[in-house]
Structures are given as C-alpha cells and as structure tokens.
Scaffold this motif. Structure first.
Motif, PDB file in Angstrom:
ATOM      1  N   THR A 246       0.842  -1.188   0.000  1.00  0.00           N
ATOM      2  CA  THR A 246       0.000   0.000   0.000  1.00  0.00           C
ATOM      3  C   THR A 246       0.878   1.240   0.000  1.00  0.00           C
ATOM      4  N   ARG A 247       0.280   2.365  -0.290  1.00  0.00           N
ATOM      5  CA  ARG A 247       1.041   3.606  -0.321  1.00  0.00           C
ATOM      6  C   ARG A 247       1.537   4.012   1.064  1.00  0.00           C
ATOM      7  N   ASP A 248       0.957   3.489   2.133  1.00  0.00           N
ATOM      8  CA  ASP A 248       1.343   3.892   3.481  1.00  0.00           C
ATOM      9  C   ASP A 248       2.530   3.109   4.031  1.00  0.00           C
ATOM     10  N   THR A 249       2.941   2.048   3.376  1.00  0.00           N
ATOM     11  CA  THR A 249       4.060   1.251   3.844  1.00  0.00           C
ATOM     12  C   THR A 249       5.348   1.877   3.335  1.00  0.00           C
ATOM     13  N   ARG A 250       6.287   2.138   4.241  1.00  0.00           N
ATOM     14  CA  ARG A 250       7.550   2.754   3.850  1.00  0.00           C
ATOM     15  C   ARG A 250       8.652   1.715   3.827  1.00  0.00           C
ATOM     16  N   MET A 251       9.307   1.640   2.699  1.00  0.00           N
ATOM     17  CA  MET A 251      10.338   0.638   2.471  1.00  0.00           C
ATOM     18  C   MET A 251      11.588   1.347   1.977  1.00  0.00           C
ATOM     19  N   PHE A 252      12.730   0.928   2.471  1.00  0.00           N
ATOM     20  CA  PHE A 252      14.011   1.419   1.973  1.00  0.00           C
ATOM     21  C   PHE A 252      14.589   0.341   1.073  1.00  0.00           C
ATOM     22  N   ALA A 253      14.966   0.716  -0.129  1.00  0.00           N
ATOM     23  CA  ALA A 253      15.535  -0.254  -1.064  1.00  0.00           C
ATOM     24  C   ALA A 253      16.903   0.229  -1.529  1.00  0.00           C
ATOM     25  N   PHE A 254      17.857  -0.686  -1.559  1.00  0.00           N
ATOM     26  CA  PHE A 254      19.151  -0.388  -2.149  1.00  0.00           C
ATOM     27  C   PHE A 254      19.023  -0.512  -3.654  1.00  0.00           C
ATOM     28  N   ALA A 255      19.522   0.485  -4.378  1.00  0.00           N
ATOM     29  CA  ALA A 255      19.614   0.414  -5.834  1.00  0.00           C
ATOM     30  C   ALA A 255      21.081   0.155  -6.141  1.00  0.00           C
ATOM     31  N   MET A 256      21.366  -1.022  -6.688  1.00  0.00           N
ATOM     32  CA  MET A 256      22.757  -1.382  -6.926  1.00  0.00           C
ATOM     33  C   MET A 256      22.881  -2.306  -8.134  1.00  0.00           C
ATOM     34  N   GLU A 257      24.103  -2.560  -8.537  1.00  0.00           N
ATOM     35  CA  GLU A 257      24.344  -3.529  -9.597  1.00  0.00           C
ATOM     36  C   GLU A 257      24.085  -4.914  -9.018  1.00  0.00           C
ATOM     37  N   PRO A 258      23.139  -5.641  -9.554  1.00  0.00           N
ATOM     38  CA  PRO A 258      22.830  -6.954  -8.987  1.00  0.00           C
ATOM     39  C   PRO A 258      24.033  -7.886  -8.896  1.00  0.00           C
ATOM     40  N   LYS A 259      24.921  -7.848  -9.888  1.00  0.00           N
ATOM     41  CA  LYS A 259      26.063  -8.770  -9.887  1.00  0.00           C
ATOM     42  C   LYS A 259      27.007  -8.536  -8.717  1.00  0.00           C
ATOM     43  N   LYS A 260      26.889  -7.397  -8.041  1.00  0.00           N
ATOM     44  CA  LYS A 260      27.760  -7.106  -6.904  1.00  0.00           C
ATOM     45  C   LYS A 260      27.107  -7.445  -5.562  1.00  0.00           C
ATOM     46  N   LEU A 261      25.904  -7.926  -5.613  1.00  0.00           N
ATOM     47  CA  LEU A 261      25.144  -8.215  -4.401  1.00  0.00           C
ATOM     48  C   LEU A 261      25.876  -9.167  -3.458  1.00  0.00           C
ATOM     49  N   ARG A 262      26.346 -10.283  -3.972  1.00  0.00           N
ATOM     50  CA  ARG A 262      26.965 -11.296  -3.101  1.00  0.00           C
ATOM     51  C   ARG A 262      28.269 -10.818  -2.488  1.00  0.00           C
ATOM     52  N   THR A 263      29.012  -9.978  -3.184  1.00  0.00           N
ATOM     53  CA  THR A 263      30.298  -9.545  -2.638  1.00  0.00           C
ATOM     54  C   THR A 263      30.187  -8.290  -1.787  1.00  0.00           C
ATOM     55  N   MET A 264      29.132  -7.522  -1.953  1.00  0.00           N
ATOM     56  CA  MET A 264      29.018  -6.275  -1.197  1.00  0.00           C
ATOM     57  C   MET A 264      28.216  -6.411   0.094  1.00  0.00           C
ATOM     58  N   MET A 265      27.350  -7.360   0.160  1.00  0.00           N
ATOM     59  CA  MET A 265      26.534  -7.513   1.361  1.00  0.00           C
ATOM     60  C   MET A 265      27.093  -8.669   2.182  1.00  0.00           C
ATOM     61  N   ASP A 266      27.455  -8.353   3.415  1.00  0.00           N
ATOM     62  CA  ASP A 266      28.115  -9.315   4.291  1.00  0.00           C
ATOM     63  C   ASP A 266      27.386 -10.648   4.336  1.00  0.00           C
ATOM     64  N   GLU A 267      28.177 -11.698   4.338  1.00  0.00           N
ATOM     65  CA  GLU A 267      27.743 -13.079   4.499  1.00  0.00           C
ATOM     66  C   GLU A 267      27.094 -13.688   3.254  1.00  0.00           C
ATOM     67  N   LEU A 268      26.761 -12.887   2.251  1.00  0.00           N
ATOM     68  CA  LEU A 268      26.139 -13.463   1.052  1.00  0.00           C
ATOM     69  C   LEU A 268      27.164 -14.134   0.146  1.00  0.00           C
ATOM     70  N   ASP A 269      28.445 -13.918   0.423  1.00  0.00           N
ATOM     71  CA  ASP A 269      29.487 -14.573  -0.361  1.00  0.00           C
ATOM     72  C   ASP A 269      29.911 -15.912   0.236  1.00  0.00           C
ATOM     73  N   SER A 270      29.280 -16.304   1.349  1.00  0.00           N
ATOM     74  CA  SER A 270      29.652 -17.571   1.991  1.00  0.00           C
ATOM     75  C   SER A 270      28.410 -18.364   2.408  1.00  0.00           C
ATOM     76  N   LEU A 271      27.431 -18.394   1.535  1.00  0.00           N
ATOM     77  CA  LEU A 271      26.183 -19.104   1.816  1.00  0.00           C
ATOM     78  C   LEU A 271      26.340 -20.604   1.594  1.00  0.00           C
ATOM     79  N   PRO A 272      25.496 -21.403   2.251  1.00  0.00           N
ATOM     80  CA  PRO A 272      25.442 -22.830   1.909  1.00  0.00           C
ATOM     81  C   PRO A 272      25.068 -22.975   0.429  1.00  0.00           C
TER      82      PRO A 272
END
Length: 170
Positions: free
Chosen positions: A1-27
């Motif tokens: 809904t319009r009343d829900t406030r969400m913060f979203a990172f706008a980034m290069e998807p290919k950098k997601l695993r290396t830039m966000m902690d722990e996503l580069d060492s998932l099972p």
C-alpha cells in the motif's frame, strides 16, 4: 500500500553477493537460489529481491508485481516483479533493486517534464560501499577520501557499516 515505507538499495545486482556481508559464503543451496535471483535481476531491470519480512508484510510471493512510490524521488513510481527472496536471517528486512532502473527513470524525467531535471538527478548516488579487510585499512582509506580536495563539494563522509546504519535509523 502507499502507506508502507520501504528502503531499497539500488545497486548492480552482480555485486550483491560480494558487497553484502555473508552473502558470499552461503550454503550451496542458498547460494544457488541467490545466484538465480541475481541472474533474473541482471536480465530484467524491473526485478526486485526482498527479505522474507517484506514478503510477509506485503503479502506477496515470488512472481508477484508491486509498485513503489518514491519519497526521495517524488513522481518516479517504479513497477517491479519480485524475482527472489534473500536467504533467511540477516537480510529479512532488506530490499534490492537494479540501479539501472532508477537511473533510467531519472534520466528520462526531462523528456516528460519540459526539459526539467528531476530534483534528485544530481543526488542519486547517496552511498558508496567499500569492503576493506580491517579497521586499519578502513582508517587509511577514510583518511584519503576525507582529505582529498576532489571530494570536498559535496563533502564526503566515511563511516563503518554499523555507524552508517545507526545514523540512517536515527
């Protein structure tokens, strides 16, 4: 809904695993799922990935569509397809979109508004994320950035991720 406030990172998807902690060492199974999400985000700039808490709050599933109405980017409404969910845990409240979508919409604004730039056109880069091995390296890089004359207008502020998140939440 319009009343829900969400913060979203706008980034290069290919950098997601290396830039966000722990996503580069998932099972293996979680890494495979996240890699599939990243591929979808690379192929479709209107793709978005969310944590499970946002999926629950919005009562959405992968494959559903949503529209985000910008608070900072007023007048730029972005339509997305949810293409994946972050692995459970640290990123349950996170949202990531492809930066090319936001940039494209800001860039086309003048064509639809008599040549006027969007008020945020020159301010869309609000955060640069650098991973360094330790606090010694952080201190050295931060000092170089903060004392450089190239980064004086506007002034850049360096802070650790935990400090930045605390500042944002305040």
């Amino acid at each position: 809904t319009r009343d829900t406030r969400m913060f979203a990172f706008a980034m290069e998807p290919k950098k997601l695993r290396t830039m966000m902690d722990e996503l580069d060492s998932l099972p293996a199974d979680q890494a495979r799922d996240l890699d599939a999400t990243i591929e979808k985000m690379e192929a479709n700039r209107q793709a978005i990935a969310m944590g499970k808490d946002w999926m629950r709050i919005l009562n959405k599933q992968v494959g559903d569509r949503i529209t985000l109405y910008g608070l900072n980017y007023r007048g730029i409404d972005l339509e997305f397809e949810i293409v994946g969910v972050f692995p459970p845990g640290r990123y349950d409240k996170s949202v990531v979109m492809n930066r090319d979508y936001l940039n494209g919409e800001v860039d086309k604004w003048p064509r639809e508004h008599n040549g006027q730039q969007h008020p945020m056109a020159d301010r869309r880069l609000g955060l640069v994320w650098l991973r360094v091995p330790d606090m010694t390296a952080y201190s050295q890089v931060a000092d170089q950035i903060e004392t450089s004359p190239f980064y004086s207008s506007p002034t850049l502020k360096c802070e650790t991720a935990s400090s930045g998140i605390a500042s944002f939440l305040d």
